[in-house]
Design a protein around this motif. Structure first.
Motif, mmCIF file in Angstrom:
data_model
loop_
_atom_site.group_PDB
_atom_site.id
_atom_site.type_symbol
_atom_site.label_atom_id
_atom_site.label_comp_id
_atom_site.label_asym_id
_atom_site.label_seq_id
_atom_site.Cartn_x
_atom_site.Cartn_y
_atom_site.Cartn_z
ATOM 1 N N THR A 5 18.243 39.308 42.065
ATOM 2 C CA THR A 5 19.073 38.101 42.059
ATOM 3 C C THR A 5 19.952 38.052 40.822
ATOM 4 O OG1 THR A 5 17.359 36.922 43.296
ATOM 5 C CG2 THR A 5 19.031 35.599 42.180
ATOM 6 N N ALA A 6 19.347 38.422 39.671
ATOM 7 C CA ALA A 6 20.126 38.430 38.426
ATOM 8 C C ALA A 6 21.255 39.442 38.492
ATOM 9 C CB ALA A 6 19.202 38.732 37.247
ATOM 10 N N ALA A 7 20.981 40.610 39.060
ATOM 11 C CA ALA A 7 22.032 41.623 39.181
ATOM 12 C C ALA A 7 23.144 41.142 40.102
ATOM 13 C CB ALA A 7 21.429 42.925 39.701
ATOM 14 N N GLY A 8 22.773 40.437 41.191
ATOM 15 C CA GLY A 8 23.795 39.906 42.083
ATOM 16 C C GLY A 8 24.658 38.862 41.413
ATOM 17 N N ALA A 9 24.019 38.015 40.578
ATOM 18 C CA ALA A 9 24.786 36.983 39.885
ATOM 19 C C ALA A 9 25.741 37.582 38.867
ATOM 20 C CB ALA A 9 23.826 36.003 39.204
ATOM 21 N N LEU A 10 25.325 38.695 38.216
ATOM 22 C CA LEU A 10 26.163 39.299 37.179
ATOM 23 C C LEU A 10 27.178 40.286 37.727
ATOM 24 C CD1 LEU A 10 23.481 39.981 34.399
ATOM 25 C CD2 LEU A 10 25.108 38.093 34.524
ATOM 26 N N LEU A 11 26.833 40.976 38.811
ATOM 27 C CA LEU A 11 27.686 42.067 39.278
ATOM 28 C C LEU A 11 28.060 41.948 40.756
ATOM 29 C CD1 LEU A 11 25.718 44.974 37.555
ATOM 30 C CD2 LEU A 11 27.793 43.861 36.715
ATOM 31 N N GLY A 12 27.720 40.827 41.418
ATOM 32 C CA GLY A 12 28.040 40.650 42.829
ATOM 33 C C GLY A 12 29.541 40.496 43.066
ATOM 34 N N ARG A 13 29.915 40.379 44.330
ATOM 35 C CA ARG A 13 31.335 40.305 44.687
ATOM 36 C C ARG A 13 32.009 39.085 44.066
ATOM 37 N NH1 ARG A 13 34.643 37.986 48.543
ATOM 38 N NH2 ARG A 13 36.417 39.299 49.204
ATOM 39 N N THR A 14 31.341 37.934 44.129
ATOM 40 C CA THR A 14 31.937 36.730 43.542
ATOM 41 C C THR A 14 32.139 36.895 42.048
ATOM 42 O OG1 THR A 14 30.927 35.330 45.239
ATOM 43 C CG2 THR A 14 31.622 34.260 43.203
ATOM 44 N N ALA A 15 31.124 37.467 41.359
ATOM 45 C CA ALA A 15 31.243 37.688 39.913
ATOM 46 C C ALA A 15 32.377 38.660 39.602
ATOM 47 C CB ALA A 15 29.921 38.203 39.357
ATOM 48 N N ARG A 16 32.518 39.705 40.403
ATOM 49 C CA ARG A 16 33.594 40.678 40.148
ATOM 50 C C ARG A 16 34.971 40.052 40.339
ATOM 51 N NH1 ARG A 16 30.235 43.912 43.409
ATOM 52 N NH2 ARG A 16 31.801 43.906 45.075
ATOM 53 N N LEU A 17 35.119 39.233 41.378
ATOM 54 C CA LEU A 17 36.402 38.574 41.588
ATOM 55 C C LEU A 17 36.730 37.615 40.448
ATOM 56 C CD1 LEU A 17 36.261 37.789 45.426
ATOM 57 C CD2 LEU A 17 37.652 39.517 44.278
ATOM 58 N N ARG A 18 35.702 36.931 39.955
ATOM 59 C CA ARG A 18 35.945 36.019 38.834
ATOM 60 C C ARG A 18 36.279 36.794 37.564
ATOM 61 N NH1 ARG A 18 31.077 31.555 39.985
ATOM 62 N NH2 ARG A 18 32.088 30.630 41.840
ATOM 63 N N TRP A 19 35.732 37.988 37.396
ATOM 64 C CA TRP A 19 36.121 38.827 36.268
ATOM 65 C C TRP A 19 37.604 39.164 36.367
ATOM 66 C CZ3 TRP A 19 32.367 42.977 34.022
ATOM 67 C CH2 TRP A 19 31.136 42.379 33.724
ATOM 68 N N VAL A 20 38.038 39.519 37.569
ATOM 69 C CA VAL A 20 39.466 39.817 37.755
ATOM 70 C C VAL A 20 40.312 38.598 37.405
ATOM 71 C CG1 VAL A 20 41.220 40.427 39.469
ATOM 72 C CG2 VAL A 20 38.996 41.578 39.494
ATOM 73 N N HIS A 21 39.840 37.429 37.789
ATOM 74 C CA HIS A 21 40.555 36.198 37.472
ATOM 75 C C HIS A 21 40.659 36.005 35.963
ATOM 76 C CE1 HIS A 21 40.965 31.621 37.565
ATOM 77 N NE2 HIS A 21 42.021 32.069 38.221
ATOM 78 N N LEU A 22 39.595 36.293 35.257
ATOM 79 C CA LEU A 22 39.619 36.180 33.799
ATOM 80 C C LEU A 22 40.589 37.186 33.185
ATOM 81 C CD1 LEU A 22 35.793 35.749 33.196
ATOM 82 C CD2 LEU A 22 37.543 34.024 32.772
ATOM 83 N N VAL A 23 40.587 38.413 33.681
ATOM 84 C CA VAL A 23 41.500 39.423 33.150
ATOM 85 C C VAL A 23 42.952 39.007 33.386
ATOM 86 C CG1 VAL A 23 42.268 41.811 33.410
ATOM 87 C CG2 VAL A 23 39.824 41.285 33.344
ATOM 88 N N LEU A 24 43.229 38.429 34.553
ATOM 89 C CA LEU A 24 44.575 37.933 34.807
ATOM 90 C C LEU A 24 44.947 36.826 33.830
ATOM 91 C CD1 LEU A 24 44.651 37.810 38.719
ATOM 92 C CD2 LEU A 24 45.843 39.410 37.216
ATOM 93 N N GLY A 25 43.980 35.979 33.500
ATOM 94 C CA GLY A 25 44.241 34.957 32.486
ATOM 95 C C GLY A 25 44.584 35.571 31.146
ATOM 96 N N GLY A 26 43.848 36.649 30.761
ATOM 97 C CA GLY A 26 44.176 37.328 29.513
ATOM 98 C C GLY A 26 45.558 37.949 29.552
ATOM 99 N N ALA A 27 45.941 38.507 30.714
ATOM 100 C CA ALA A 27 47.278 39.092 30.832
ATOM 101 C C ALA A 27 48.356 38.026 30.716
ATOM 102 C CB ALA A 27 47.389 39.831 32.168
ATOM 103 N N LEU A 28 48.105 36.840 31.301
ATOM 104 C CA LEU A 28 49.084 35.762 31.204
ATOM 105 C C LEU A 28 49.203 35.223 29.781
ATOM 106 C CD1 LEU A 28 48.225 33.768 34.456
ATOM 107 C CD2 LEU A 28 50.270 35.139 34.022
ATOM 108 N N LEU A 29 48.132 35.372 28.990
ATOM 109 C CA LEU A 29 48.185 34.912 27.601
ATOM 110 C C LEU A 29 49.020 35.830 26.712
ATOM 111 C CD1 LEU A 29 47.042 32.838 25.501
ATOM 112 C CD2 LEU A 29 45.215 34.502 25.075
ATOM 113 N N MET A 30 49.164 37.096 27.081
ATOM 114 C CA MET A 30 49.790 38.082 26.195
ATOM 115 C C MET A 30 51.175 37.678 25.712
ATOM 116 S SD MET A 30 47.808 40.443 25.317
ATOM 117 C CE MET A 30 49.062 41.536 24.621
#
Length: 425
Positions: A5-30
């Motif tokens: 369950t912990a691995a799913g919360a950290l590395l599951g599909r929803t978590a991966r998509l939210r990571w992409v969202h965060l990276v896009l936020g960092g790109a918009l900050l540049m």
């Protein structure tokens, strides 16, 4: 919580998509961070550059970038872009977001707050994702010969236990980064519908758009009901009357077939116009109904072709009626005749159109029979007539009057009421 369950919360599909969202936020900050760096680094002195500046200089540029991002978030088009990213990547139900550009001060402020939160958190996590994984891998490789020398480990840390704990420390760093990213993604997912959701002004605009759409749909329903319903009733009775006298009265049969041809041709044209509006969404494409002056005589002739006598008395100059009143009156007469044909086909119909005191009055009567009684579940004919009269500021009454069924409609001819009704249509 189990390891799976912990691995799913950290590395599951929803978590991966939210990571992409965060990276896009960092790109918009540049871009904002670069502007902040151009201001902060020269003040820091020491020949610092964008890549080699001190930590304080980097965070100073970050602190200056956030207000600039907040100002950019005030632009109306920022909201649909932010909503598109959040809807696709945050794992939040899309119906909770507002549609379209931000309108009004409240919507712009909320969008600016969201944009600042997104790029601010995304910038921090993106920086950590760039810097921490290489360092964690290096720490995990400390037990490997030659790595310590390559990394120039200080003598104070040149201990066996440090090297043995290196893999565990590096793994803990990566897990901590994943946990922080997951928590940051969950934070953004929680506040996305709050800051990007519809404001009261958005809800009011959506309600008004829905009301306008329903008004158009109701108008289309009335047009289809009045035009097509009358045509089907008339054609059915015309065909039935022609069948009954086919061998005895060929002239009447020819007249009935001609009326059927004329009725269906006119109705197909009206049906095409309504269906064109449904396909294209352009209300201007809907051809207006005929007026009394244009087609009252044809309407009465097609009704008489069913074999039903119609006694019409027109005691006003229908050509001088306002166009809107004349069109609505035509539809009212058409639906009244259709109701009489549908419920009391064998009963003669009496129609009288008069004008008095800036009001045109339409009275239609036929003999009351069981066929004239309301059908189970009711119909929409009389309701449509009442709606048309109400939109013009008039009145409608219908019901038994002794042994007769009477429909009475009064429509005002005043310009002000006719103009407001035209807008309502």
């Amino acid at each position: 919580m189990s390891p799976r369950t912990a691995a799913g919360a950290l590395l599951g599909r929803t978590a991966r998509l939210r990571w992409v969202h965060l990276v896009l936020g960092g790109a918009l900050l540049m871009p904002f961070w670069l502007v902040g760096s151009l201001v902060v680094l020269p003040l820091a002195g020491g020949g610092e550059t964008l890549l080699s500046g001190s930590v304080s200089g980097q965070f100073g540029a970050y602190a200056l970038a956030l207000p600039l991002a907040a100002l950019a978030g005030l632009f109306p088009l920022v909201r649909p872009l932010s909503v598109a990213m959040a809807r696709a990547l945050c794992g939040v139900d899309g119906v909770r977001f507002a549609e379209g550009p931000a309108r009004g001060p409240a919507a712009r402020r909320r969008t600016a707050a969201w944009f600042t939160l997104h790029v601010g958190v995304g910038g921090l996590l993106s920086g950590a994702m760039l810097a921490l994984p290489p360092f964690a891998v290096a720490v995990m490789l400390l037990p490997v010969p030659g790595v310590r020398e390559f990394l120039r480990v200080p003598a104070s840390l040149d201990r066996t236990w440090v090297y043995l704990l290196g893999p565990l420390a590096g793994l803990a760093m990566l897990l901590a980064l994943a946990a922080c990213a997951t928590a940051a993604g969950a934070l953004l997912a929680r506040y996305a519908p709050v800051l990007l959701g519809p404001t009261p002004a958005d809800r009011l605009a959506a309600a008004e758009a829905r009301a306008a759409e329903l008004a158009v749909r109701n108008r289309l329903a009335r047009e289809l009901h009045d035009a097509v319903g009358h045509a089907l009733s008339a054609v059915t009775l015309q065909a039935s009357a022609a069948r009954r006298v086919l061998d005895r009265d060929p002239a009447f049969v020819r007249e009935a077939l001609t009326a059927i041809e004329d009725t269906t041709r006119r109705t197909v044209g009206e049906l095409d116009a309504v269906l064109g509006l449904l396909r294209e969404g352009d209300e201007a494409a809907l051809a207006p109904a005929p007026t009394l002056a244009e087609d009252l005589s044809g309407l009465l002739a097609r009704t008489r072709a069913t074999g039903t006598p119609v006694d019409a008395a027109v005691e006003t100059d229908i050509a001088s009626l306002p166009a809107l009143v004349s069109r609505e009156a035509y539809r009212i007469v058409q639906e009244g005749l259709a109701n009489s044909l549908r419920h009391a086909a064998s009963s003669p119909i009496a129609l009288r159109i008069t004008e008095a005191a800036d009001t045109v009055e339409i009275v239609m009567e036929n003999a009351l029979s069981e066929a004239a009684a309301p059908r189970p579940g009711g119909g929409n004919g009389l309701k449509g007539i009442a709606d048309r009269a109400r939109l013009l500021g008039g009145s409608c009454t219908a019901g038994p009057d002794g042994d007769r069924w009477r429909l009475t409609v009064r429509l005002p001819l005043t310009t002000g009421r006719a103009g407001s009704a035209g807008g309502a249509r």
